[in-house]
Design an enzyme around this catalytic site. Structure first.
Site, PDB file in Angstrom:
ATOM      1  CG  ASP A   1      -2.264   0.513   1.018  1.00 46.67           C
ATOM      2  OD1 ASP A   1      -2.360   1.593   0.430  1.00 46.67           O
ATOM      3  OD2 ASP A   1      -3.236  -0.150   1.434  1.00 46.67           O
TER       4      ASP A   1
ATOM      5  CG  ASP B   1      -4.328   5.718   0.816  1.00 42.22           C
ATOM      6  OD1 ASP B   1      -5.242   4.932   1.084  1.00 42.22           O
ATOM      7  OD2 ASP B   1      -4.204   6.831   1.355  1.00 42.22           O
TER       8      ASP B   1
ATOM      9  CD  GLU C   1      -8.752   4.897  -1.675  1.00 41.71           C
ATOM     10  OE1 GLU C   1      -9.685   4.613  -0.913  1.00 41.71           O
ATOM     11  OE2 GLU C   1      -7.768   5.572  -1.299  1.00 41.71           O
TER      12      GLU C   1
ATOM     13  CG  HIS D   1      -9.130  -1.004   4.352  1.00 47.14           C
ATOM     14  ND1 HIS D   1      -8.944  -1.031   2.980  1.00 47.14           N
ATOM     15  CD2 HIS D   1      -8.614   0.179   4.766  1.00 47.14           C
ATOM     16  CE1 HIS D   1      -8.340   0.083   2.594  1.00 47.14           C
ATOM     17  NE2 HIS D   1      -8.122   0.829   3.667  1.00 47.14           N
ATOM     18  CG  ASP D   2     -11.274   2.515   3.386  1.00 54.93           C
ATOM     19  OD1 ASP D   2     -10.806   2.501   4.545  1.00 54.93           O
ATOM     20  OD2 ASP D   2     -10.610   2.827   2.380  1.00 54.93           O
TER      21      ASP D   2
HETATM   22  C1  GLC Z   1      -7.812   5.548   1.870  1.00 50.46           C
HETATM   23  C2  GLC Z   1      -7.678   4.331   2.745  1.00 50.46           C
HETATM   24  C3  GLC Z   1      -8.327   4.616   4.066  1.00 50.46           C
HETATM   25  C4  GLC Z   1      -7.606   5.778   4.697  1.00 50.46           C
HETATM   26  C5  GLC Z   1      -7.551   6.980   3.770  1.00 50.46           C
HETATM   27  C6  GLC Z   1      -6.538   7.962   4.220  1.00 50.46           C
HETATM   28  O1  GLC Z   1      -9.122   5.842   1.562  1.00 50.46           O
HETATM   29  O2  GLC Z   1      -8.209   3.220   2.104  1.00 50.46           O
HETATM   30  O3  GLC Z   1      -8.351   3.512   4.905  1.00 50.46           O
HETATM   31  O4  GLC Z   1      -8.232   6.137   5.891  1.00 50.46           O
HETATM   32  O5  GLC Z   1      -7.186   6.628   2.465  1.00 50.46           O
HETATM   33  O6  GLC Z   1      -5.245   7.438   4.030  1.00 50.46           O
END
Ligand code: GLC
Ligand code: CA
Length: 558
Positions: free
Chosen positions: A98, A199, A254, A327-328
């Protein structure tokens, strides 16, 4: 577009804190993951995406990084990491790290330096605005509640944090920041990792001048000012040219708020940016305009149209990521199908969809068991910074406990973060001591040990799905046609690749539905590849609640 290993792969996402504890402290760790590699191999996945394991104060469970080249001691050592990488590679699996470089932790050395003075060489690693305590630079709201700006009195400046105030955003305009990011990438690629999940990748470039969103009261999410910003493609091309292109790695960004048109700019052949994105359009069907907590009923036809649009728009010119959970996100069963009476059928139904579309499927830990959301009655049982901040924010505004918990039960991130349910033993085989977050009480009924014994389990079904993808290239590369776009209960689609045809029929409702047969397919020649009910009835008979069927037909060779 060519064939690639990352198009043919199935990815399994591990949230290390909740996967497997090995040293009796109730927190998952690298040595724990190592003991489960044979489980992953048997599942059949090709790639592991490991959520952050770097040194971190854990305000946001590792997404706030203090040192990009160290392993968090709770998770183990660099030697444990090397053993894990070697353990995966020796079993023929790959590892994605990640890459969290939109922001660092406020405890990172760079930020500590930046705080010293305005002329410290690291000051310009972050994003600052002059100001006074009584006037925020603009009305941007953090994704984790409150303003996106935090005041530093001795500097007379605010710094930007799109996420928690302990996650200051990096200033990508500064070439030194971009060099530092390349250096981090080289470090991990040099160790032999196989790529990155990037991320919040489309947040790197912010609009100049930091304008307020006009015409609104109070704070708002100002997405259009910091997502897909003016220099984002430049930055990604530079990273690709200087580092990523030198390795045969895989990259997935992402990216909330992208359309297929925007996605092509990031992933198109010849764009030299990244391989694929996690888009969020289908994840937004159950929220209103404000944010994800703004709960609205979702519309199945709209959901299908989004899925189908992404399929056809990227075919031949981009590549999809296929996912319903991570995980979100809350667990998908109750969200998109049924997590009670038809829990098992629903888990198989949704898995069938994500594995029979064009793109790379992602399985989030526990999805292969059909794990479900959790409902802790007390807010003190929750750990997620986003959930806790929401609770504090809304309570202060007078919203009732009941109303806030309804949001948390539906969308809270801890739904996906309870420990992996390995067995029905105490603490679910995750640990032998009380875990950092309570187990979902469903572990007594839903767990890997029990599903290993049951040939009709979700786990066995996922193994089959993954095997079939490997066997039938049409599942990976075939084109896509939605046969019944307006149908309110069934999702029916056809895929074709050089004389091979796949037909997928999914009943998303908890009641029976009629069968449907595409005109150009011939039931006397097709074969039922897979169904989520025991195969004891007519393959062309009516569909049972939440039933999934996959048919395959090969044209006679000329
Ligand atoms: C992304 C991650 C999340 C995190 C955010 C800030 O959305 O998946 O878990 O809180 O970024 O890094
Ligand atoms: Ca541990």
């Amino acid at each position: 577009m060519g064939k690639n290993w990352w198009k043919e792969s199935v990815v399994y996402q591990i949230y290390p804190r909740s996967f497997q504890d090995s040293n009796h402290d109730g927190i998952g760790d690298l040595a724990g993951i190592l003991t489960r590699l044979d489980y992953l191999k048997k599942l059949g996945i090709d790639v592991v995406w490991l959520c952050p394991v770097y040194d971190s104060p854990n305000v946001d469970n590792g997404y706030d990084i203090r040192d990009y080249k160290e392993i968090l001691d709770t998770f183990g050592t660099m030697e444990d990491f090397d053993r894990l990488l070697e353990g995966l590679h020796s079993r023929g699996m790959k590892l994605l790290m990640d890459l969290v470089v939109n922001h660092t932790s406020d405890q990172h050395e760079w930020f500590q330096q930046a705080l010293q003075s305005r002329d410290n060489p690291y000051h310009d690693y972050y994003i600052w605005q002059d100001g006074t305590t009584d006037k925020l630079p603009n009305n941007w709201e953090s994704h984790f509640s409150g303003s996106a700006w935090e005041y530093v009195p001795h500097l007379g400046q605010y710094y930007l944090h799109i996420f928690a105030k302990q996650q200051p955003d990096l200033n990508w305009k500064n070439p030194k920041v971009r060099e530092a990011v390349k250096d981090i990438c080289r470090f991990w690629l040099g160790k032999g990792v196989d790529g990155f999940r990037m991320d919040t990748m489309n947040f790197y470039s912010k609009v100049d001048g930091f304008p307020s969103v006009e015409g609104v009261e109070g704070l708002v999410r100002a997405h259009r000012f910091y997502q897909n910003g003016p220099h984002i493609h430049e930055y990604l091309k530079e990273l690709h040219r200087d580092v990523l292109s030198l390795y045969n790695g895989m990259t997935v960004g992402e990216t909330p708020n992208v359309t297929p048109e925007i996605a092509k700019l990031y992933t198109g052949d010849g764009r030299d940016e990244v391989n694929m994105l996690f888009q969020f359009e289908h994840m937004s069907v159950d929220s209103g305009p404000k944010d994800k907590w703004d709960l609205i009923p979702w519309d199945f036809v709209k959901f299908k149209k989004i899925m189908s649009k992404w399929q056809t728009s990227l075919h031949g010119c981009g590549w999809n990521s296929l996912y319903l959970s991570n995980h979100d996100q809350p667990r998908p069963l109750g969200r998109f199908a049924d997590d009670s009476v038809y829990r098992v059928e629903s888990a198989k139904l949704l898995g069938t969809m994500t594995h029979t579309m064009e793109g790379t499927p992602y399985i989030y830990q526990g999805e292969e068991l059909g794990m479900v959301n959790v409902r802790f009655s007390d807010i003190s049982n929750y750990r997620d910074v986003q959930t806790l901040n929401l609770y504090a924010d809304l309570s202060a505004k007078g919203v009732s406990h009941r109303e806030i918990m309804r949001k948390v039960y539906t969308k809270g991130r801890d739904n996906a973060r309870t420990p992996m349910q390995w067995s029905g033993e105490r603490y679910g085989g995750f640990s032998d001591t009380e875990p950092w977050i309570e187990l979902n009480p469903s572990y007594l009924e839903i767990n890997a040990a029990q599903q290993e014994e049951d040939p009709n389990s979700v786990l066995h079904y996922y193994r089959k799905l993954i095997r079939l993808r490997r066997q039938y290239p049409v599942m990976v590369y075939g084109d896509f046609v939605d046969c019944l776009p307006e149908d309110p209960a069934r999702y029916a689609y056809r895929r074709t690749l050089e004389g091979e045809k796949l037909f997928v029929l999914l009943n998303f409702k908890d009641r029976p539905a009629d069968f449907y047969q595409p005109e150009d397919m011939d039931p006397s020649r097709w074969q039922l590849l897979l169904s989520n009910y025991p195969a004891d009835s007519d393959p062309c008979g009516p569909l049972r609640p939440c039933e999934a069927r996959v048919f395959y037909q090969k044209e006679a060779s000329l």
